[in-house]
Write a protein that holds these residues in place. Structure first.
Motif, PDB file in Angstrom:
ATOM      1  N   ALA A   9       0.852  -1.389  -0.109  1.00  0.00           N
ATOM      2  CA  ALA A   9       0.140   0.022  -0.144  1.00  0.00           C
ATOM      3  C   ALA A   9       0.736   1.188  -0.149  1.00  0.00           C
ATOM      4  O   ALA A   9       0.562   2.086  -0.667  1.00  0.00           O
ATOM      5  CB  ALA A   9      -0.939   0.065   1.268  1.00  0.00           C
ATOM      6  N   VAL A  10       1.822   1.272   0.946  1.00  0.00           N
ATOM      7  CA  VAL A  10       2.840   2.324   0.603  1.00  0.00           C
ATOM      8  C   VAL A  10       3.453   2.612  -0.556  1.00  0.00           C
ATOM      9  O   VAL A  10       3.630   3.668  -0.962  1.00  0.00           O
ATOM     10  CB  VAL A  10       3.951   2.329   1.976  1.00  0.00           C
ATOM     11  CG1 VAL A  10       5.098   3.323   1.924  1.00  0.00           C
ATOM     12  CG2 VAL A  10       3.028   2.219   3.109  1.00  0.00           C
ATOM     13  N   ALA A  14       3.075   6.048  -2.716  1.00  0.00           N
ATOM     14  CA  ALA A  14       4.464   6.563  -3.083  1.00  0.00           C
ATOM     15  C   ALA A  14       4.470   6.599  -4.923  1.00  0.00           C
ATOM     16  O   ALA A  14       4.659   7.842  -5.462  1.00  0.00           O
ATOM     17  CB  ALA A  14       5.864   5.900  -2.808  1.00  0.00           C
ATOM     18  N   ALA A  15       4.047   5.682  -5.652  1.00  0.00           N
ATOM     19  CA  ALA A  15       3.973   5.629  -7.137  1.00  0.00           C
ATOM     20  C   ALA A  15       3.123   6.491  -7.720  1.00  0.00           C
ATOM     21  O   ALA A  15       3.312   7.415  -8.554  1.00  0.00           O
ATOM     22  CB  ALA A  15       3.865   4.342  -7.611  1.00  0.00           C
ATOM     23  N   LEU A  93      -0.335   8.139 -18.040  1.00  0.00           N
ATOM     24  CA  LEU A  93       0.730   7.849 -17.068  1.00  0.00           C
ATOM     25  C   LEU A  93      -0.002   6.969 -15.721  1.00  0.00           C
ATOM     26  O   LEU A  93      -1.031   7.076 -15.585  1.00  0.00           O
ATOM     27  CB  LEU A  93       1.084   9.223 -16.450  1.00  0.00           C
ATOM     28  CG  LEU A  93       1.696  10.307 -17.321  1.00  0.00           C
ATOM     29  CD1 LEU A  93       1.879  11.427 -16.524  1.00  0.00           C
ATOM     30  CD2 LEU A  93       2.877   9.686 -17.954  1.00  0.00           C
ATOM     31  N   GLU A  94       0.825   6.040 -15.478  1.00  0.00           N
ATOM     32  CA  GLU A  94       0.480   5.106 -14.468  1.00  0.00           C
ATOM     33  C   GLU A  94       1.614   4.495 -13.790  1.00  0.00           C
ATOM     34  O   GLU A  94       2.665   4.313 -14.505  1.00  0.00           O
ATOM     35  CB  GLU A  94      -0.595   4.089 -15.024  1.00  0.00           C
ATOM     36  CG  GLU A  94       0.139   3.036 -15.784  1.00  0.00           C
ATOM     37  CD  GLU A  94      -1.066   2.062 -16.490  1.00  0.00           C
ATOM     38  OE1 GLU A  94      -2.048   2.012 -15.885  1.00  0.00           O
ATOM     39  OE2 GLU A  94      -0.546   0.901 -16.900  1.00  0.00           O
ATOM     40  N   PRO A  95       1.619   3.985 -12.561  1.00  0.00           N
ATOM     41  CA  PRO A  95       2.850   3.288 -11.947  1.00  0.00           C
ATOM     42  C   PRO A  95       2.905   2.011 -12.918  1.00  0.00           C
ATOM     43  O   PRO A  95       2.341   1.379 -13.288  1.00  0.00           O
ATOM     44  CB  PRO A  95       2.276   2.864 -10.634  1.00  0.00           C
ATOM     45  CG  PRO A  95       1.004   3.736 -10.210  1.00  0.00           C
ATOM     46  CD  PRO A  95       0.449   4.206 -11.802  1.00  0.00           C
ATOM     47  N   ALA A  96       4.239   1.789 -12.909  1.00  0.00           N
ATOM     48  CA  ALA A  96       4.927   0.391 -13.639  1.00  0.00           C
ATOM     49  C   ALA A  96       4.633  -0.693 -12.625  1.00  0.00           C
ATOM     50  O   ALA A  96       4.474  -0.544 -11.544  1.00  0.00           O
ATOM     51  CB  ALA A  96       6.108   0.442 -14.298  1.00  0.00           C
ATOM     52  N   ALA A 102       9.098   2.124 -11.041  1.00  0.00           N
ATOM     53  CA  ALA A 102       9.204   3.091 -12.049  1.00  0.00           C
ATOM     54  C   ALA A 102       7.661   3.527 -12.534  1.00  0.00           C
ATOM     55  O   ALA A 102       6.724   3.090 -11.794  1.00  0.00           O
ATOM     56  CB  ALA A 102       9.655   2.344 -13.322  1.00  0.00           C
ATOM     57  N   LEU A 103       7.696   4.366 -13.432  1.00  0.00           N
ATOM     58  CA  LEU A 103       6.291   4.720 -14.071  1.00  0.00           C
ATOM     59  C   LEU A 103       6.273   4.507 -15.237  1.00  0.00           C
ATOM     60  O   LEU A 103       7.337   4.330 -16.191  1.00  0.00           O
ATOM     61  CB  LEU A 103       6.165   6.381 -13.781  1.00  0.00           C
ATOM     62  CG  LEU A 103       6.447   6.915 -12.507  1.00  0.00           C
ATOM     63  CD1 LEU A 103       6.263   8.519 -12.595  1.00  0.00           C
ATOM     64  CD2 LEU A 103       5.433   6.296 -11.505  1.00  0.00           C
ATOM     65  N   ARG A 104       5.014   4.286 -15.932  1.00  0.00           N
ATOM     66  CA  ARG A 104       4.833   3.922 -17.389  1.00  0.00           C
ATOM     67  C   ARG A 104       3.921   4.778 -18.227  1.00  0.00           C
ATOM     68  O   ARG A 104       3.171   5.577 -17.627  1.00  0.00           O
ATOM     69  CB  ARG A 104       4.375   2.531 -17.507  1.00  0.00           C
ATOM     70  CG  ARG A 104       4.039   1.964 -19.087  1.00  0.00           C
ATOM     71  CD  ARG A 104       3.702   0.638 -19.050  1.00  0.00           C
ATOM     72  NE  ARG A 104       4.561  -0.399 -18.561  1.00  0.00           N
ATOM     73  CZ  ARG A 104       5.670  -0.814 -19.233  1.00  0.00           C
ATOM     74  NH1 ARG A 104       5.776  -0.514 -20.571  1.00  0.00           N
ATOM     75  NH2 ARG A 104       6.731  -1.658 -18.789  1.00  0.00           N
TER      76      ARG A 104
END
Length: 339
Positions: A9-10, A14-15, A93-96, A102-104
């Motif tokens: 969850a953390v 953060a992402a 944009l979204e968390p990878a 990373a982000l994707r």
């Protein structure tokens, strides 16, 4: 099990904050000076003496809930020709996976590009956009990671095709976005042997000065001993007052700055100057300088080491590998996602 769920969850939270930060940094108007390093004919163009193009990239957040919570509209054109777009994308944009790393950025093009031109200023038209109006190529997605106060992203592997020729080729696209930095490198490789076919570099436009772009590697030692220095972060800075911020594991919030001809306090000498200071303070606690045409600048405090070098090869190095070089070629118009 509960502990593992809490950690996940953390990481997700953060992402999500990182996605917000990337969206804010990317949004805006980016004016770039674009240079051809290697032309389609295989000739190496001198850097930075080759002819350059002034390119404007406009990025704006748009509301498209059916596509995602964080969607950007991007259009790119030569500075004096805003009606003739070179590139036009929707970026989701979204968390990878995994989200902590990373982000994707998923890239979408328009089936009928002219219909959606300047979409960020046309809310009624935006409301009519549907999923069957756009197409995607997952092979051209950009994966970003945060480095200090910058985001460094790019395509992954050989999966992004270059569709402009019959020869099987793929694109390698790299992008760095910071508070006062926006630079990209687009390279085209032949698929059969990974031979470089084209290379174009663009970064911040400066009307009054010829800026150079440097990559600075920062090492940090937890013990304060130089023998125990370990890589911490890499930041890209231009030498006209470019800044990069980062934090050390012990909580110090620091800032790097590079100056050359923009620095008013060294009028008596032409120099490349590196400054290190605490964020929020006016005075640096360490500095270093070399001759203006120096290729490297470094600073070593024992517990902190900074080494900066130019990202783009010097003109003589380029010439040495090309023999009789042809004049730089104008970048080709784009049909694939990253052109």
């Amino acid at each position: 099990m509960v502990l593992l769920a809490g950690v996940v969850a953390v990481a997700v939270q953060a992402a999500g904050a990182q996605v917000e930060a990337l969206q804010q940094l990317w949004s805006g108007i980016h004016d770039s000076s674009e240079q051809v390093v290697l032309s389609p004919e295989g000739a190496i163009a001198p850097w930075p003496e080759s002819g350059d193009l002034r390119v404007r990239t406009i990025v704006a957040a748009v509301e498209l809930p059916w596509l995602g919570a964080h969607v950007l509209y991007l259009e790119e054109f030569l500075h004096d020709d805003p009606e003739n777009l070179r590139r036009q994308l929707l970026v989701q944009l979204e968390p990878a996976e995994p989200p902590a790393h990373a982000l994707r950025a998923h890239l979408f093009t328009f089936i009928n590009p002219r219909r959606w031109i300047h979409l960020n200023h046309r809310p009624r038209l935006l409301a009519s956009l549907r999923a069957d109006d756009i197409v995607t190529s997952s092979g051209c997605d950009l994966v970003f990671a945060s480095e200090g106060d910058q985001f460094r992203g790019g395509t992954v592997g050989r999966r992004c095709p270059d569709t402009r020729t019959r020869t099987a080729r793929y694109l390698d696209y790299q992008l760095v976005i910071g508070t006062d930095l926006y630079w990209y490198r687009r390279r085209v490789f032949r698929k059969s042997d990974a031979q470089l076919q084209e290379e174009v570099v663009g970064y911040n436009w400066f009307e009054l000065n010829k800026a150079r772009l440097f990559s600075c590697r920062v090492d940090w030692s937890a013990s304060g001993r130089a023998q125990q220095l370990r890589p911490l972060v890499r930041l890209d800075l231009h030498d006209q007052g470019g800044r990069g911020r980062f934090s050390t594991p012990d909580g110090r919030r620091l800032e790097l700055t590079l100056h050359s001809q923009d620095w008013p306090f060294a009028a008596a000498r032409d120099a490349l100057i590196l400054l290190v200071q605490n964020q929020g303070e006016d005075e640096p606690f360490a500095s270093a300088w070399v001759q203006l045409d120096g290729e490297q600048i470094a600073l070593n405090l024992g517990w902190l080491r900074v080494r900066c070098g130019p990202i783009v090869p010097e003109t003589d190095e380029l010439r040495s590998g090309c023999g009789r070089c042809a004049p730089p070629a104008r970048p080709l118009s784009a049909v694939s996602l990253l052109h």
